[in-house]
Design an enzyme around this catalytic site. Structure first.
Site, PDB file in Angstrom:
ATOM      1  N   ASN A  78       0.752  -1.219   0.776  1.00 14.99           N
ATOM      2  CA  ASN A  78       0.056   0.265  -0.115  1.00 14.99           C
ATOM      3  C   ASN A  78       0.975   1.365  -0.095  1.00 14.99           C
ATOM      4  O   ASN A  78       1.832   1.088   0.235  1.00 14.99           O
ATOM      5  CB  ASN A  78      -0.978   0.296   0.814  1.00 14.99           C
TER       6      ASN A  78
ATOM      7  N   ASP B 166      -0.789   4.271   0.841  1.00 16.40           N
ATOM      8  CA  ASP B 166      -1.284   5.497   1.591  1.00 16.40           C
ATOM      9  C   ASP B 166      -0.913   6.175   2.325  1.00 16.40           C
ATOM     10  O   ASP B 166      -1.474   6.348   3.327  1.00 16.40           O
ATOM     11  CB  ASP B 166      -2.752   4.460   1.321  1.00 16.40           C
TER      12      ASP B 166
ATOM     13  N   HIS C 156       6.441  -0.341  -2.584  1.00 14.49           N
ATOM     14  CA  HIS C 156       5.774   0.320  -3.809  1.00 14.49           C
ATOM     15  C   HIS C 156       5.789   1.656  -3.944  1.00 14.49           C
ATOM     16  O   HIS C 156       5.045   2.583  -4.108  1.00 14.49           O
ATOM     17  CB  HIS C 156       4.207   0.034  -4.639  1.00 14.49           C
TER      18      HIS C 156
ATOM     19  N   CYS D 287      17.100  15.046 -11.440  1.00 13.38           N
ATOM     20  CA  CYS D 287      18.318  15.827 -11.704  1.00 13.38           C
ATOM     21  C   CYS D 287      18.995  16.114 -10.425  1.00 13.38           C
ATOM     22  O   CYS D 287      18.867  15.689  -9.349  1.00 13.38           O
ATOM     23  CB  CYS D 287      17.389  17.483 -12.093  1.00 13.38           C
TER      24      CYS D 287
ATOM     25  N   CYS E 184       9.645  20.527 -10.430  1.00 10.12           N
ATOM     26  CA  CYS E 184      10.694  20.353  -9.935  1.00 10.12           C
ATOM     27  C   CYS E 184      11.348  21.439  -8.991  1.00 10.12           C
ATOM     28  O   CYS E 184      11.426  22.385 -10.147  1.00 10.12           O
ATOM     29  CB  CYS E 184      12.285  19.216  -9.668  1.00 10.12           C
TER      30      CYS E 184
ATOM     31  N   CYS F  18      14.852  22.063 -10.805  1.00 11.32           N
ATOM     32  CA  CYS F  18      15.061  22.089 -12.098  1.00 11.32           C
ATOM     33  C   CYS F  18      14.211  22.568 -12.861  1.00 11.32           C
ATOM     34  O   CYS F  18      14.153  23.404 -14.418  1.00 11.32           O
ATOM     35  CB  CYS F  18      15.817  20.982 -12.949  1.00 11.32           C
TER      36      CYS F  18
ATOM     37  N   THR G 122      -4.177  -9.023  -0.512  1.00  9.27           N
ATOM     38  CA  THR G 122      -3.433  -9.077  -1.449  1.00  9.27           C
ATOM     39  C   THR G 122      -4.393  -9.532  -2.691  1.00  9.27           C
ATOM     40  O   THR G 122      -4.400 -10.844  -2.208  1.00  9.27           O
ATOM     41  CB  THR G 122      -1.815  -8.629  -1.416  1.00  9.27           C
TER      42      THR G 122
ATOM     43  N   GLU H 165     -11.177 -13.141  -0.423  1.00  4.74           N
ATOM     44  CA  GLU H 165     -11.830 -14.170  -2.337  1.00  4.74           C
ATOM     45  C   GLU H 165     -10.232 -15.254  -2.421  1.00  4.74           C
ATOM     46  O   GLU H 165      -9.598 -14.776  -1.515  1.00  4.74           O
ATOM     47  CB  GLU H 165     -11.494 -12.963  -2.980  1.00  4.74           C
TER      48      GLU H 165
ATOM     49  N   ALA I 274      -9.670  -9.070   6.215  1.00  2.00           N
ATOM     50  CA  ALA I 274      -8.921  -8.178   7.187  1.00  2.00           C
ATOM     51  C   ALA I 274      -9.373  -7.533   8.956  1.00  2.00           C
ATOM     52  O   ALA I 274      -8.908  -8.308   9.114  1.00  2.00           O
ATOM     53  CB  ALA I 274      -7.818  -7.356   6.652  1.00  2.00           C
TER      54      ALA I 274
END
Ligand code: NAD
Ligand code: ZN
Length: 252
Positions: A104, A106, A121, A133, A154, A157, A194, A221, A237
């Site tokens: 996640n 979040d 991730h 840069c 940014c 740059c 997941t 599932e 969960a």
């Protein structure tokens, strides 16, 4: 929902004080109101996440991709951790062997109090310079909601920034891979919420099993990996972890 007998098998394992690793996915945040990618609310303006969360999509239309991330950031900013995040945070607090790896982006695990989260991730609350840069750090936090300009630029740059998340088709940070692989050398490995479709994250449970861990899946599932898991707990969960709470408090 799984049976008391199934839960009893997990409780028995917990009694041996196993070194524990938990891998979480979008399902853990579903009860907080964060849509999963594959659920019915996963679409945005008829775009599928897989069409937006790629470097190619960003190259083509950075504003479109940022509009989607800005919308998701607004949605997540309005969400709070649920019972699943809270139980895992307490487990983390009580058990020094506990490691949480999450897919996640979040930030809700951290908000609930879990420390040293392995963010497989990345984070939706971080940004990176798209051109990478020389003057810019590799990533930094920016939690402005909504973003003042799209795409954000940014400060070093003036080029576009990109979200600090891992997109489909991109590699995982080698340091994160190393920490995750280390975490698969455990005695109890739980994969929670997941779909087990996105690799290499999905491979961690199999790796843990090869290292001798007892593996548990918590998901309402079935997933492609369910058949190779030692104990499958069919349920949400937040419900399964809440049921486990009193036992967890006794054991740890
Ligand atoms: P996914 O959307 O592919 O699958 C979600 C899974 O959660 C499904 O298997 C579903 O059955 C299960 N689920 C739904 N409600 C649940 C509940 N209450 N309790 C337990 N399980 C529940 O999500 P994924 O496997 O994490 O993969 C998608 C990728 O997209 C991830 O890598 C992640 O980076 C990203 N993503 C992140 C978020 C977030 O940060 N909250 C949200 C969506 C997608
Ligand atoms: Zn830059």
């Amino acid at each position: 929902m799984s049976t008391d007998l199934d839960l009893a098998r997990l409780v028995e394992r917990l009694g041996t004080r196993p070194r524990t690793t938990v891998l979480t996915g979008a399902g853990v945040s579903a009860a907080s109101g964060v849509p999963t990618f594959r659920g019915e609310h996963g679409l945005w303006k008829s775009h599928h996440p897989a069409e937006l969360a790629t470097p190619e999509a960003f190259e083509r239309d950075p504003a479109l991709v940022w509009e989607w991330y800005d919308w998701r950031r607004q949605q997540i900013a309005a969400c709070t951790p649920n019972r699943a995040h809270a139980v895992l945070a307490e487990w983390n607090r009580r058990d020094p062997t506990f490691t949480l790896v999450t897919q996640n982006v979040d930030g809700l695990h951290e908000l609930a109090g879990t420390t040293d989260v392995v963010r497989f991730h990345g984070s939706i609350w971080e940004v990176r310079c798209w051109r990478a840069c020389a003057a810019s750090p590799s990533r930094w936090r920016d939690d402005s909601v909504p973003l003042p300009s799209i795409p954000p630029t940014c400060p070093h740059c003036d080029g576009p920034l990109r979200p600090g998340v891992v997109w489909f088709g991109e590699g995982i940070d080698p340091a994160v891979i190393a920490r995750s692989e280390l975490a698969t050398r455990c005695e109890l490995f739980l994969t929670i919420g997941t779909s087990s479709l996105v690799y290499p994250a999905a491979g961690l449970v199999q790796q843990a099993r090869r290292h001798g861990a007892f593996t548990v899946e918590i998901n309402p599932e079935a997933t492609p990996l369910s058949s190779g898991i030692d104990l499958v707990l069919r349920g949400k969960a937040e419900d399964v972890l809440d049921t486990l709470w009193p036992q967890l408090m006794q054991i740890t």
